[in-house]
Design a protein around this motif. Sequence first.
Motif, PDB file in Angstrom:
ATOM      1  N   SER A  50       5.589   4.291   4.065  1.00 13.56           N
ATOM      2  CA  SER A  50       4.894   5.959   4.451  1.00 13.56           C
ATOM      3  C   SER A  50       5.239   6.714   3.641  1.00 13.56           C
ATOM      4  O   SER A  50       6.944   6.899   3.110  1.00 13.56           O
ATOM      5  CB  SER A  50       6.058   5.982   6.213  1.00 13.56           C
ATOM      6  N   PRO A  51       4.140   7.795   3.692  1.00 14.61           N
ATOM      7  CA  PRO A  51       4.697   8.865   2.164  1.00 14.61           C
ATOM      8  C   PRO A  51       5.749   9.884   3.298  1.00 14.61           C
ATOM      9  O   PRO A  51       5.866  10.843   4.196  1.00 14.61           O
ATOM     10  CB  PRO A  51       3.670   9.570   2.541  1.00 14.61           C
ATOM     11  N   SER A  78       0.710  -1.219   0.109  1.00 11.15           N
ATOM     12  CA  SER A  78       0.251   0.450   0.533  1.00 11.15           C
ATOM     13  C   SER A  78       1.361   0.930   0.133  1.00 11.15           C
ATOM     14  O   SER A  78       1.262   1.332   1.147  1.00 11.15           O
ATOM     15  CB  SER A  78      -0.733   0.223   1.378  1.00 11.15           C
ATOM     16  N   PRO A  79       0.482   1.683  -1.323  1.00 18.23           N
ATOM     17  CA  PRO A  79      -0.030   1.850  -2.754  1.00 18.23           C
ATOM     18  C   PRO A  79       0.034   1.048  -2.997  1.00 18.23           C
ATOM     19  O   PRO A  79       0.873   0.280  -2.913  1.00 18.23           O
ATOM     20  CB  PRO A  79      -0.018   3.828  -2.592  1.00 18.23           C
ATOM     21  N   LEU A 119      -1.438  16.905  -1.059  1.00 13.49           N
ATOM     22  CA  LEU A 119      -1.471  16.084  -0.195  1.00 13.49           C
ATOM     23  C   LEU A 119      -2.819  15.542   0.878  1.00 13.49           C
ATOM     24  O   LEU A 119      -3.008  14.279   0.925  1.00 13.49           O
ATOM     25  CB  LEU A 119      -0.534  16.360   1.685  1.00 13.49           C
ATOM     26  N   SER A 120      -3.593  16.669   0.717  1.00 14.27           N
ATOM     27  CA  SER A 120      -4.859  16.794   0.832  1.00 14.27           C
ATOM     28  C   SER A 120      -5.432  15.937  -0.115  1.00 14.27           C
ATOM     29  O   SER A 120      -6.819  15.535  -0.037  1.00 14.27           O
ATOM     30  CB  SER A 120      -5.544  18.361   0.851  1.00 14.27           C
ATOM     31  N   ASP A 121      -4.959  16.055  -1.423  1.00 16.73           N
ATOM     32  CA  ASP A 121      -5.294  15.012  -2.398  1.00 16.73           C
ATOM     33  C   ASP A 121      -5.123  13.671  -2.517  1.00 16.73           C
ATOM     34  O   ASP A 121      -5.301  12.573  -3.289  1.00 16.73           O
ATOM     35  CB  ASP A 121      -5.431  15.539  -3.821  1.00 16.73           C
ATOM     36  N   GLU A 122      -3.935  13.367  -1.377  1.00 14.92           N
ATOM     37  CA  GLU A 122      -3.370  12.153  -1.711  1.00 14.92           C
ATOM     38  C   GLU A 122      -2.227  11.560  -2.986  1.00 14.92           C
ATOM     39  O   GLU A 122      -2.324  10.829  -3.703  1.00 14.92           O
ATOM     40  CB  GLU A 122      -4.381  10.981  -1.401  1.00 14.92           C
ATOM     41  N   ASP A 123      -2.284  12.439  -3.445  1.00 15.15           N
ATOM     42  CA  ASP A 123      -1.287  12.722  -4.458  1.00 15.15           C
ATOM     43  C   ASP A 123      -0.117  12.519  -4.260  1.00 15.15           C
ATOM     44  O   ASP A 123       0.479  14.308  -3.580  1.00 15.15           O
ATOM     45  CB  ASP A 123      -1.483  13.603  -5.596  1.00 15.15           C
ATOM     46  N   TYR A 124       0.530  11.927  -3.171  1.00 12.92           N
ATOM     47  CA  TYR A 124       1.681  11.834  -2.593  1.00 12.92           C
ATOM     48  C   TYR A 124       3.263  11.975  -3.302  1.00 12.92           C
ATOM     49  O   TYR A 124       4.195  12.761  -2.501  1.00 12.92           O
ATOM     50  CB  TYR A 124       1.953  10.334  -1.556  1.00 12.92           C
ATOM     51  N   PHE A 133       7.646   7.778  -1.280  1.00 11.73           N
ATOM     52  CA  PHE A 133       7.162   7.168  -0.269  1.00 11.73           C
ATOM     53  C   PHE A 133       8.662   6.536   0.279  1.00 11.73           C
ATOM     54  O   PHE A 133       9.686   6.549  -0.303  1.00 11.73           O
ATOM     55  CB  PHE A 133       6.877   5.508  -0.312  1.00 11.73           C
TER      56      PHE A 133
END
Length: 506
Positions: free
Chosen positions: A313-314, A256-257, A349-354, A292
Motif C-alpha cells: 500500500s503506497p 507489488s511493486p 502520485l499521478s505518474d505513479e512515482d510513489y 510503501f
Amino acid sequence: MIIYPRRWILVFVCAAILSAHSCIVSAESDDGPVYGEIAVSSEPNGAEIYIDGVSTGKLTNRRILGIIPGIHSVKVTLPGYRDAEINVLVTAGERAFAHLDLKQKVGSLAVLTTPEGAKIYIDGLYKGKSNTIIKEIPEGHHSVSLNLDGYQPGLYSMDVEDGDTLHLSHEFELLPTTGTVVVNCSPDEASVYLDDEYYGLSEMTLEAVEPGSHTLRLTKYGYHNWSSPFEIQAGEIRVFNHALEGKNGTISVLASPSEGEIFLDGRLLGTGSYQGEFPQGTYLMEVKAPGFDLYQKAVEVPYDPIHFDVPLSPLAPALIVEAESKIEENRAFNPEGAEMELKVARALLSDEDYYGAYLAASNASCWAEDVDGDGVPNSLDFWHAMQNDMLYASPLVLLIMVGSVIGFDWKRCRVRPNVELWSNLQEDGSQSLHVETAAGNKKYRTLLCTVYLDGVPVERIVGPGKKTVNIGSLSSGSHIARAVVEVQQLRYGLSECSKELEIAIE
C-alpha cells in the motif's frame, strides 16, 4: 568379792579393743565417708551406664568410682536392645560387680503367598518358604524379597518393632514372555512399522513383541523416513522418542511493486519476487519498499508448494490528505511553500512515482507547520516571516557566558589541600604519628585536620604545617590511622582530602 587375776587381764584386753575401735570410728568421722565402686559389664558391651537413673556418660565395660555406700540401681541401654537393670549393694572401700545380659529387640513376620512355597529373603538372607512365620527379626528397617520360579519377584520394605508381628500377603504374577515397545514421534500420526509390518499411527504402544532382534520404522508425508534396529527381552519395555526431519518446502512470493524487498525471519530472499526451497516451519515474512507501508505476516511453510501475492500500500495518498489538513490549519501563516510541495506530490502520485510523492507530501506537511523553516512551529514563532535562529540562540549564548565567568571564578578560588601521614616508634616503646598538611598559596577561610586512630579522633590540628601526635603504646595487631583535612574555601563550600596508614604491632 574375789577377782581373779585372769579376769583382770580379760577386762583389760576388751577395754583396749573398744578403745581402738572408737579411735577408728573417730578417724573415719574426721576423714569423711569412704566411697566404693561398681564394675559394670554387659553382653554385648558398649551399652550406656546409668546409676540411680542418671547417666554416667560411660559405656560398658567400665568401673564407676566414687559411689556412696548403700544399695544402688544400675541400668544399661544399647540401641536395638531392651534396657536391663539390677540393684547392687556397695560397701565402703570395696568393689561391687554388676553384669547384665541384654536381650535384642525383635519382632516377627507372617508371610502368605499365592501360590505358596516362595523363597523368603530378608536383607538378602534366606529365611525359609511361605507360608510361614519368621521370628527373631531385629527391630528396624528391612527389605523382603519373595521369589518363585516362573513368576515375577515380590519386593517389599518394612519397619519391624519390638514384640510386633507383621503380616505380608503377596499374589504372584507370571513372568512375561514378550516385550513392549512404546513409540512417541514428533510430529505425531507417523506410520509405525515393526519388521515391515504396519501397526498404525503414533503415538502408540506395541505389546506382545517377541524377544530378539527387530527393526522399527517411521514414515510421514513431507518428512524423511527413519528406522532403527533394536534388541528386546522378555518383560522389557523399550521406549522410542524421535523427531522426524522435515523435507524442505517450496515457497514463492510476488511483491507489488517490483522494488519490494522480501525478507523471511530477517533474511533477504530477493527483490520483487522469490521462489525456492525453505525448511518447513513458521516464519515472519516482511516486504519493504520505499514509499510503501511495511508488510508483515507470520507464514507457515509446509512441504507442499505455497505461493504468496503481496500488494504493498503506497503511503503518499494518506500523507497528501494529512498535508492538506495541515495547510488549512496554518492558512493564517501563508504556507505558500507547503502548497507548492503539495502540488508536486499530487503530480508524482499521478505518474505513479510513489516514493517521490511520499517525500513531497512529507515536505508539504513540514512546511505547513513551519513556514520559515527555522525549526519552530508557527504558533510559537516570534516572527514567522523570517528565520529566528539567532534570536532563539541568544539565551544560550548568554548562559554560556555566565557559566564561563562562574567557572573561571570557581577555578581561581578552588583550594586543593594535601596531607602526608607516617608513623614512628619512640625509644620508650610508644608510637607517634607525623602529620604534614598544606593548602597551596591560595586564600581560604579555615583549615582543620582531624587525626583518627581505629575510627576514634585523637587530635585536631588547625592550620597547615607539620605536627607530631603521640598515640602511646598500641596493642598487638593491625591498627588504622587516618588524617582528614577540611578547608573552608572563600566561596563554593568545603574542599577535603584524607590519608590512611596501617600500623602493624607484633
